[in-house]
Design a protein around this motif. Structure first.
Motif, mmCIF file in Angstrom:
data_model
loop_
_atom_site.group_PDB
_atom_site.id
_atom_site.type_symbol
_atom_site.label_atom_id
_atom_site.label_comp_id
_atom_site.label_asym_id
_atom_site.label_seq_id
_atom_site.Cartn_x
_atom_site.Cartn_y
_atom_site.Cartn_z
ATOM 1 N N ILE A 67 3.950 15.059 -78.235
ATOM 2 C CA ILE A 67 3.080 13.924 -77.947
ATOM 3 C C ILE A 67 3.783 12.842 -77.145
ATOM 4 O O ILE A 67 3.220 11.785 -76.918
ATOM 5 C CB ILE A 67 2.470 13.341 -79.240
ATOM 6 C CG1 ILE A 67 3.547 12.884 -80.193
ATOM 7 C CG2 ILE A 67 1.519 14.328 -79.871
ATOM 8 C CD1 ILE A 67 3.023 12.142 -81.402
ATOM 9 N N ARG A 68 5.004 13.094 -76.712
ATOM 10 C CA ARG A 68 5.668 12.144 -75.823
ATOM 11 C C ARG A 68 4.810 12.023 -74.563
ATOM 12 O O ARG A 68 4.209 12.987 -74.112
ATOM 13 C CB ARG A 68 7.075 12.622 -75.488
ATOM 14 C CG ARG A 68 8.011 12.549 -76.670
ATOM 15 C CD ARG A 68 9.369 13.070 -76.322
ATOM 16 N NE ARG A 68 10.019 12.231 -75.343
ATOM 17 C CZ ARG A 68 10.918 11.293 -75.646
ATOM 18 N NH1 ARG A 68 11.264 11.096 -76.879
ATOM 19 N NH2 ARG A 68 11.469 10.566 -74.690
ATOM 20 N N TYR A 69 4.782 10.832 -74.007
ATOM 21 C CA TYR A 69 3.930 10.607 -72.850
ATOM 22 C C TYR A 69 4.701 9.952 -71.715
ATOM 23 O O TYR A 69 5.782 9.402 -71.918
ATOM 24 C CB TYR A 69 2.716 9.753 -73.229
ATOM 25 C CG TYR A 69 3.042 8.303 -73.505
ATOM 26 C CD1 TYR A 69 2.941 7.356 -72.496
ATOM 27 C CD2 TYR A 69 3.446 7.892 -74.766
ATOM 28 C CE1 TYR A 69 3.245 6.028 -72.742
ATOM 29 C CE2 TYR A 69 3.751 6.571 -75.017
ATOM 30 C CZ TYR A 69 3.648 5.632 -74.003
ATOM 31 O OH TYR A 69 3.957 4.321 -74.234
ATOM 32 N N LEU A 70 4.136 10.051 -70.528
ATOM 33 C CA LEU A 70 4.675 9.375 -69.358
ATOM 34 C C LEU A 70 3.620 8.407 -68.839
ATOM 35 O O LEU A 70 2.485 8.816 -68.589
ATOM 36 C CB LEU A 70 5.003 10.359 -68.240
ATOM 37 C CG LEU A 70 6.179 11.297 -68.433
ATOM 38 C CD1 LEU A 70 6.297 12.247 -67.246
ATOM 39 C CD2 LEU A 70 7.475 10.540 -68.617
ATOM 40 N N PRO A 71 3.977 7.142 -68.666
ATOM 41 C CA PRO A 71 3.048 6.230 -67.995
ATOM 42 C C PRO A 71 3.013 6.586 -66.505
ATOM 43 O O PRO A 71 3.893 7.298 -66.000
ATOM 44 C CB PRO A 71 3.669 4.847 -68.228
ATOM 45 C CG PRO A 71 5.105 5.094 -68.497
ATOM 46 C CD PRO A 71 5.204 6.471 -69.099
#
Length: 133
Positions: A67-71
């Motif tokens: 669930i890590r995300y990148l803006p």
């Protein structure tokens, strides 16, 4: 002359897309628990139909990594290095991935009746690693 492109040496096989994306998310990915995405209350781990595939597909990655995300500003690395698109495609590519994810996965998109039935409150607003599986 030397064939191949980028930073690959002659003896280095090209990295698969999954490895390239994993490397970028390991380097730049943000953890929603410590750095919540902007203005969203969506539970990023609600899509149970993908849980079994994740166990097989992402050995060695814990649930938090999924669930890590990148803006958008960090996603430009995916746009340029993985997709090999110019920087100006970053915004449209990011938006398109979110639209497809929200239409198909979150809202069920098909005739199978799955998903949240089009509830806009459940739309994901950031691109997570899980979307690249």
């Amino acid at each position: 002359g030397q064939q191949g492109q980028g930073q690959q040496g002659e003896d280095d096989p090209p990295k698969c897309i999954r490895d390239q994306v994993r490397f970028i998310y390991d380097e730049l990915g943000r953890d929603p628990a410590s750095s919540p995405p902007p203005s969203t209350t969506h539970n990023y781990a609600t899509t149970s139909e993908y849980d079994e595939e994740e166990k097989d597909d992402e050995e060695g990655m814990d649930a938090g990594s999924q669930i890590r995300y990148l803006p958008p500003n960090d996603f430009v690395r995916i746009t340029k290095e993985v997709c090999q698109f110019p920087t100006f495609f970053n915004g449209p590519l990011y938006s398109r991935i979110l639209k497809l994810w929200n239409d198909v996965v979150v809202c069920g998109g098909g005739d199978d009746g799955g998903g949240s039935g089009g509830n806009d409150d459940g739309d994901v607003e950031v691109v997570t690693y899980r979307m690249f599986r």
